[in-house]
Write a protein that holds these residues in place. Structure first.
Motif, PDB file in Angstrom:
ATOM      1  N   TYR A 234      29.994 100.035  39.611  1.00 25.03           N
ATOM      2  CA  TYR A 234      30.107 100.963  40.733  1.00 25.03           C
ATOM      3  C   TYR A 234      29.533 102.311  40.323  1.00 25.03           C
ATOM      4  O   TYR A 234      29.764 102.769  39.206  1.00 25.03           O
ATOM      5  N   LYS A 235      28.828 102.920  41.222  1.00 23.15           N
ATOM      6  CA  LYS A 235      28.255 104.232  40.933  1.00 23.15           C
ATOM      7  C   LYS A 235      29.326 105.325  41.015  1.00 23.15           C
ATOM      8  O   LYS A 235      29.286 106.288  40.278  1.00 23.15           O
ATOM      9  N   TYR A 236      30.252 105.162  41.934  1.00 22.09           N
ATOM     10  CA  TYR A 236      31.272 106.191  42.177  1.00 22.09           C
ATOM     11  C   TYR A 236      32.661 105.637  41.891  1.00 22.09           C
ATOM     12  O   TYR A 236      32.847 104.439  41.730  1.00 22.09           O
ATOM     13  N   ILE A 382      34.813 116.349  44.771  1.00 22.09           N
ATOM     14  CA  ILE A 382      33.910 115.497  43.989  1.00 22.09           C
ATOM     15  C   ILE A 382      32.458 115.950  44.063  1.00 22.09           C
ATOM     16  O   ILE A 382      31.636 115.500  43.279  1.00 22.09           O
ATOM     17  N   ASP A 383      32.130 116.835  45.000  1.00 21.13           N
ATOM     18  CA  ASP A 383      30.766 117.367  45.070  1.00 21.13           C
ATOM     19  C   ASP A 383      30.826 118.849  45.400  1.00 21.13           C
ATOM     20  O   ASP A 383      31.589 119.256  46.288  1.00 21.13           O
ATOM     21  N   ILE A 384      30.024 119.627  44.731  1.00 20.31           N
ATOM     22  CA  ILE A 384      29.810 121.007  45.157  1.00 20.31           C
ATOM     23  C   ILE A 384      28.439 121.015  45.821  1.00 20.31           C
ATOM     24  O   ILE A 384      27.422 120.729  45.195  1.00 20.31           O
ATOM     25  N   LEU A 385      28.444 121.243  47.124  1.00 18.17           N
ATOM     26  CA  LEU A 385      27.254 120.944  47.934  1.00 18.17           C
ATOM     27  C   LEU A 385      26.422 122.170  48.285  1.00 18.17           C
ATOM     28  O   LEU A 385      25.318 122.049  48.782  1.00 18.17           O
ATOM     29  N   GLY A 386      26.983 123.353  48.074  1.00 19.62           N
ATOM     30  CA  GLY A 386      26.251 124.557  48.446  1.00 19.62           C
ATOM     31  C   GLY A 386      27.155 125.730  48.164  1.00 19.62           C
ATOM     32  O   GLY A 386      28.234 125.561  47.574  1.00 19.62           O
ATOM     33  N   GLU A 432      34.081 118.122  57.983  1.00 19.72           N
ATOM     34  CA  GLU A 432      33.196 117.155  58.629  1.00 19.72           C
ATOM     35  C   GLU A 432      33.509 115.759  58.111  1.00 19.72           C
ATOM     36  O   GLU A 432      33.377 115.480  56.914  1.00 19.72           O
ATOM     37  N   TYR A 433      33.914 114.892  59.022  1.00 18.61           N
ATOM     38  CA  TYR A 433      34.206 113.507  58.670  1.00 18.61           C
ATOM     39  C   TYR A 433      32.904 112.779  58.361  1.00 18.61           C
ATOM     40  O   TYR A 433      32.005 112.724  59.190  1.00 18.61           O
ATOM     41  N   ILE A 434      32.789 112.250  57.158  1.00 19.10           N
ATOM     42  CA  ILE A 434      31.646 111.385  56.845  1.00 19.10           C
ATOM     43  C   ILE A 434      32.130 109.936  56.856  1.00 19.10           C
ATOM     44  O   ILE A 434      31.606 109.100  57.576  1.00 19.10           O
ATOM     45  N   ASN A 435      33.131 109.671  56.036  1.00 18.42           N
ATOM     46  CA  ASN A 435      33.784 108.366  56.137  1.00 18.42           C
ATOM     47  C   ASN A 435      35.250 108.532  55.725  1.00 18.42           C
ATOM     48  O   ASN A 435      35.688 109.636  55.388  1.00 18.42           O
ATOM     49  N   GLY A 436      35.986 107.448  55.778  1.00 20.67           N
ATOM     50  CA  GLY A 436      37.421 107.527  55.521  1.00 20.67           C
ATOM     51  C   GLY A 436      37.765 108.213  54.209  1.00 20.67           C
ATOM     52  O   GLY A 436      38.724 108.971  54.127  1.00 20.67           O
ATOM     53  N   TYR A 438      35.580 110.191  52.398  1.00 20.91           N
ATOM     54  CA  TYR A 438      34.718 111.315  52.037  1.00 20.91           C
ATOM     55  C   TYR A 438      34.537 112.257  53.215  1.00 20.91           C
ATOM     56  O   TYR A 438      34.227 111.818  54.327  1.00 20.91           O
TER      57      TYR A 438
ATOM     58  N   LEU B  27      23.551 126.206  42.169  1.00 23.50           N
ATOM     59  CA  LEU B  27      24.390 125.067  42.536  1.00 23.50           C
ATOM     60  C   LEU B  27      23.553 123.803  42.613  1.00 23.50           C
ATOM     61  O   LEU B  27      22.374 123.844  42.948  1.00 23.50           O
ATOM     62  N   LYS B  28      24.187 122.689  42.349  1.00 27.49           N
ATOM     63  CA  LYS B  28      23.502 121.410  42.463  1.00 27.49           C
ATOM     64  C   LYS B  28      23.546 120.969  43.930  1.00 27.49           C
ATOM     65  O   LYS B  28      24.531 120.429  44.403  1.00 27.49           O
ATOM     66  N   TYR B  80      23.988 103.874  48.695  1.00 30.06           N
ATOM     67  CA  TYR B  80      25.383 103.496  48.420  1.00 30.06           C
ATOM     68  C   TYR B  80      26.261 103.845  49.617  1.00 30.06           C
ATOM     69  O   TYR B  80      25.979 104.808  50.345  1.00 30.06           O
ATOM     70  N   ASP B  82      29.391 104.957  49.510  1.00 27.81           N
ATOM     71  CA  ASP B  82      30.500 105.887  49.230  1.00 27.81           C
ATOM     72  C   ASP B  82      30.418 107.183  50.033  1.00 27.81           C
ATOM     73  O   ASP B  82      31.438 107.743  50.414  1.00 27.81           O
ATOM     74  N   ALA B  84      28.337 107.440  52.774  1.00 26.06           N
ATOM     75  CA  ALA B  84      27.657 107.063  54.019  1.00 26.06           C
ATOM     76  C   ALA B  84      28.526 107.373  55.226  1.00 26.06           C
ATOM     77  O   ALA B  84      29.753 107.416  55.134  1.00 26.06           O
ATOM     78  N   TYR B  85      27.882 107.551  56.355  1.00 22.74           N
ATOM     79  CA  TYR B  85      28.594 107.753  57.610  1.00 22.74           C
ATOM     80  C   TYR B  85      29.272 106.448  58.017  1.00 22.74           C
ATOM     81  O   TYR B  85      28.669 105.380  57.944  1.00 22.74           O
ATOM     82  N   GLU B  86      30.482 106.585  58.483  1.00 25.07           N
ATOM     83  CA  GLU B  86      31.284 105.404  58.796  1.00 25.07           C
ATOM     84  C   GLU B  86      31.749 105.445  60.240  1.00 25.07           C
ATOM     85  O   GLU B  86      32.137 106.499  60.738  1.00 25.07           O
ATOM     86  N   TYR B 189      32.030  95.879  45.998  1.00 25.02           N
ATOM     87  CA  TYR B 189      32.752  96.226  47.235  1.00 25.02           C
ATOM     88  C   TYR B 189      33.095  94.999  48.096  1.00 25.02           C
ATOM     89  O   TYR B 189      33.362  95.136  49.290  1.00 25.02           O
TER      90      TYR B 189
END
Lengths: 638, 638
Positions: A234-236, A382-386, A432-436, A438, B27-28, B80, B82, B84-86, B189
């Protein structure tokens, strides 16, 4: 009276018109007692056979034809899922479900649903009240029950230590199948395995004394053969408790045989064989069995439940999220129909709620989890996005999709290994909802340079002023109150008799990710009777963190004028507390059960300061009342 | 060229600015090659490690910052789930899924996604392209594949008729676990049981000859013990194939042991033991294994896929619903990475589509179901709710939530036992979703008095002008084309070599509830090579209804100038047809395999009229070319 008469006359008129229409069209229409011209809707018992279509049809027209009051003529109404409104719904501390309901209260305001003493019987996977994005909703004078419960109960009628088996007798209420040597309880629209289980003592109508030596039944063992599973990369981060992952490497351990119709023999139990005469209660696999709460309230301002009985639910009696001002008065969770179990999870549960949360004059009996649980959520960065944006992960599968708060809410940045309190604060711009699992969280301010991946966030605003008053909390599995509330909590004039802690005050960061280190908590004038009777070596009131450090987590606690009548010694576990007054309490030994941990003290104190004992009366059996660490060298029990 | 140069310069400028910004913030950030100021977006291979977040972030901003073209620098991109939009998504002929995608194309217009020869590798439960409510969408020049497939393949390396077992060797690509004596294929998964299975012949890279004597593997038998299940009462009709119901009364029959790492022995197979050297392909339980189609297109006007390769999908290559004008040109479903299987269900599938549907220059190889299937839906009338309103039930679990059509569409009222054609027509006013199984349909007109509960409705408008041209349809499980299209269908210049019918023309009313009795069908200039080689006693082209009556279902059929080169006799099964011209066809025996049904004729005709045979050439082996009932006494093969 006059108004009622007019209403009644209008109603009669409409009924006559309705009857004429029906005759004219010659069609079988729904008996939909509520007409569209009035915002006062009355449903009569002619819809009782399946009330779902008529109730749903009227509620779905509420946008164009508003409703203020829905009343039900007193009676017993059945609600089936087949023609119910369905919606994919993520519910905190429950499974994600395709919620089916006759009452989708969404975007409504100032609505009262008055059962006038009616009983609503639900069938299968339904959510009686799905209340979302609404304002000032009142539910009154009704009883919720299920025709067929989501759990099962069986009487232990034999056990055999030579063959390591016990015999379970199942009444006609619990149809079953033995499939691949496993016991499956088959229901309307549902089924479950043994799964999560516990013993009830039918004589006491409560969790069996010392059940922990007999239950839970372990249903799985390590599976024998795995090949190349290490090649699955798994990547994550993956949740080992997720539905996909949790089954890996495990297989069934139990073997079940029918010895005569209605009686099955269960082999390979790993603990002590359960005693004859006890009732084994089971509710199936943990990740599948929370699917039909009684009330789901979310994003709602003002919710009142008055004179409501919840006899059963396949999950919690009431689960409220991100809502404010919730008043439950005479809201009772108790079993019916000769069952030992009421709801299969907590009686009530509040996540991210603010304003007032009140539980008064309630009975919370025989449910399979806490009477209430009040907390927020920790979400992991888990991510610093900006410069002002992060990606967060929901730690627990049953928090998927949970929104951390509203715009401009104060969000704390937490690093639990260094402090239980936020090291920084930002205000929420958007979630912002991306998935359950995240979401992308954006703040009004720039992120501090100190923020790093692995930190947690919590909503500082999403906690209530909590009152629990005049409640009877007993006969249930698990805790009484599980409080993670840093705002204000008053617990008074209640009766507690629970199998685990009466009151648990945790920092819960490793499994459920439930946030909120308690403060400003008053516990007064309560009676604690024989709590912790299922066998855990824990206190009646317990402060505890998941972290192995001595930092302060809890502040400003008062425990006064309570009566502790316990069969065992340990009353109070104090840990990571700054400021606790324990005064005017009376502690006696009840003698109800044999003591399990006679060497225990009555009180332990660790990693705490400003603890005060005053004017308490101790007539218990502990040889040493207080055991403490070096943190308060002068502390004495008084 | 000039425009391209300008674009390129602008792009370079933005890249420099982007780089500076990145340096400044420290920042990344996502490497999001597409900037927001241009409607031409280019993603470069620096996002290839997990392209999901960057692609999704740009697409989710498309409302405020429109996109015309998304290009990918040529390369291999991983996607992946993880981040992704769900979205909870009901997909016809698939399971209901929490669809995860990097490309939620929803409400977009005039968008082209050009892979420029790139390969997209997906991981786990994702839908590469989720296209909804859009207009004129083009996908071009890309290849879709999965890192780990949703099916598994194992080589038969031994069998033992004395112990009734066979041995399966599994490569490192297929990690497994033996759980409760059952073989579980464990994936990223995901996991699946043996479930649905079939043999492939690796030498021929196609379904094994006569596989029906060896497969499918039966995984269940009747369970031994049931008690009181008859006490479970349902008020309404229940689907015995639903996930809850289908498992009742059944238990595992197979027993699996590992005989050495990577090789397992399977006992209790009910059919003939599979021959050594064949490959067993399996994809798990039928109600769980259609979850990740390559393209999901719904409510979309204008969809073009050009130069697209789909090497795998956990479901269909493309499933389109309620859409119009779908052109697939050089859209190829073929396996990769040494696998024998491409997609685990149909290569393509069209439900309720209108306008043009074109499949040209396509290869559909090695998928585990039909090359295409074109149909509407039958929905069952279960409630008459008012003068112009009915409640309908979806018959098949995988049709849940399907919307029957658009406002003003002509809806046919059907009673199949009396006629395959509608006895009445109404026009659609609205279809109100209540739940997956149940909708309220309202018409512009009053219901006819003849309408009764149990009748079906179908959308007369929801069929296309279908063209299948220059396609290679071979090596796959199941049919080539499954056509239920009363509008116009032209099938020309294709090559067919399928294990079941090359072309099946059904009325399907008892299981899948797929509507549309074919008419105006032309089949010309095709080559049919050794179809029906898996062992079924059926024709290469077959007209069939589920009803036991002699009514006409199919009209105006032309089958001309085709080459049938078959190992067995039966070519054409004509039933319930009015008007069929079979002319200038050549029928030979290929000798490829032993004949399975040597007593068969080449053609059967039943319950039909206006059938014409002209100028055909027969050099096959049937002793009797034509067998017919009394419906056409003078009919002769010519």
């Amino acid at each position: 009276m006059k108004n009622q008469e007019i209403q009644s006359s209008i109603l009669k008129m409409f009924k006559i018109i309705g009857a004429i229409c029906l005759l004219l069209t010659g069609l079988k229409a729904f008996s939909q007692s509520g007409d569209l011209t009035s915002d006062n809707v009355l449903f009569k018992v002619d819809i009782a056979e399946d009330a779902t279509p008529a109730v749903l049809a009227r509620i779905r027209k509420a946008n164009e034809h508003p409703i203020s009051v829905i009343k039900f003529e007193k009676g017993t109404y059945h609600f089936y899922p087949d023609k119910a409104y369905e919606k994919f719904t993520r519910i905190s501390n429950h499974d994600d479900v395709l919620a089916k309901t006759a009452m989708p209260i969404s975007g409504m305001q100032n609505l009262t649903i008055d059962g006038q003493g009616s009983t609503f019987i639900f069938h299968g996977r339904m959510i009686p009240f799905l209340i979302e994005n609404s304002v000032n909703i009142t539910i009154a004078n009704l009883t919720i029950d299920w025709s067929v419960p989501f759990h099962s109960e069986g009487l232990i009628v034999g056990n055999d230590s030579i063959n390591n088996s016990f015999d379970l007798q199942l009444s006609d209420a619990y149809p079953y199948e033995i499939r691949n040597g496993q016991l499956i309880f088959v229901k309307e629209y549902y089924e479950h395995t043994l799964g999560q289980s516990i013993l009830f003592d039918p004589k006491r109508n409560a969790i069996a004394f010392n059940t922990e030596v007999y239950t839970p039944i372990s249903a799985t063992r390590k599976s024998g053969v795995q090949h190349n599973l290490e090649k699955i990369k798994y990547k994550y981060k993956v949740d080992p408790r997720s539905k996909v992952e949790k089954v890996r490497g495990k297989e069934d351990i139990l073997r079940v045989e029918e010895i005569k119709p209605g009686t099955v023999r269960i082999f390979n139990h790993k603990q002590k064989l359960p005693p004859v005469g006890m009732v084994l209660v089971c509710k199936g696999d943990q990740s599948l069995n929370r699917l039909a709460p009684g009330f789901r309230v979310t994003e709602t301002e003002g919710f009142n439940a008055k004179n409501v009985n919840v006899h059963h639910a396949g999950g919690m009696g009431l689960i409220a999220e991100n809502s404010s001002d919730l008043i439950l008065d005479n809201f009772n969770v108790t079993p019916s129909q000769g069952r030992l179990v009421s709801t299969t999870a907590d009686a009530t549960h509040f996540v991210g709620c603010r304003g007032k949360v009140v539980l008064k004059n309630c009975t919370f009996n025989n449910q399979l989890d806490d009477a209430t649980n009040v907390h927020g959520t920790y979400q992991e960065v888990i991510d610093i996005l900006g410069k002002n944006s992060i990606g967060v992960r929901m730690g627990h599968a049953q928090q998927q999709g949970f929104t951390i708060g509203k715009t401009n809410d104060s969000i704390g940045l937490v690093r639990l290994e260094t402090s239980f309190f936020p090291y920084g604060h930002l205000t929420l711009k958007s979630a912002e909802y991306i998935n359950g699992r995240y979401q992308v969280i954006t703040f009004n301010e720039d992120l501090p340079a100190t923020l790093k991946v692995g930190d947690l966030i919590e909503n500082i605003k999403g906690y209530p002023d909590l009152l629990v008053q005049n409640c009877n909390i007993s006969r249930n599995r698990a805790r009484g109150l599980l409080i993670s509330n840093p705002k204000n909590t008053l617990i008074e004039n209640n009766f507690f008799s629970t199998e685990m802690e009466a009151i648990l005050i945790p920092v819960e960061s490793s499994h459920w990710f439930e946030s909120g280190n308690a403060a400003n908590l008053i516990v007064r004038n309560n009676t604690f009777q024989d709590n912790q009777h299922s066998g855990f070596n824990r206190g009646v009131i317990r402060f505890v963190t998941d972290e192995e450090n001595h930092n302060i987590a809890f502040k400003n606690i008062e425990i006064t004028n309570n009566q502790f009548s316990q069969f065992d010694n340990l009353i109070l576990e104090i840990s990571n507390v700054d400021g606790l007054l324990f005064q005017d309490n009376t502690i006696t030994n009840s003698g109800t059960f044999p003591m399990l941990y006679p060497d225990n003290p009555a009180i332990t104190v660790n990693a705490s300061k400003n603890i005060i004992f005053k004017k308490n009366t101790y007539t218990g059996k502990a040889e040493q009342i207080l055991i403490k660490d070096a943190s308060q060298p002068k502390l004495k029990f008084k």
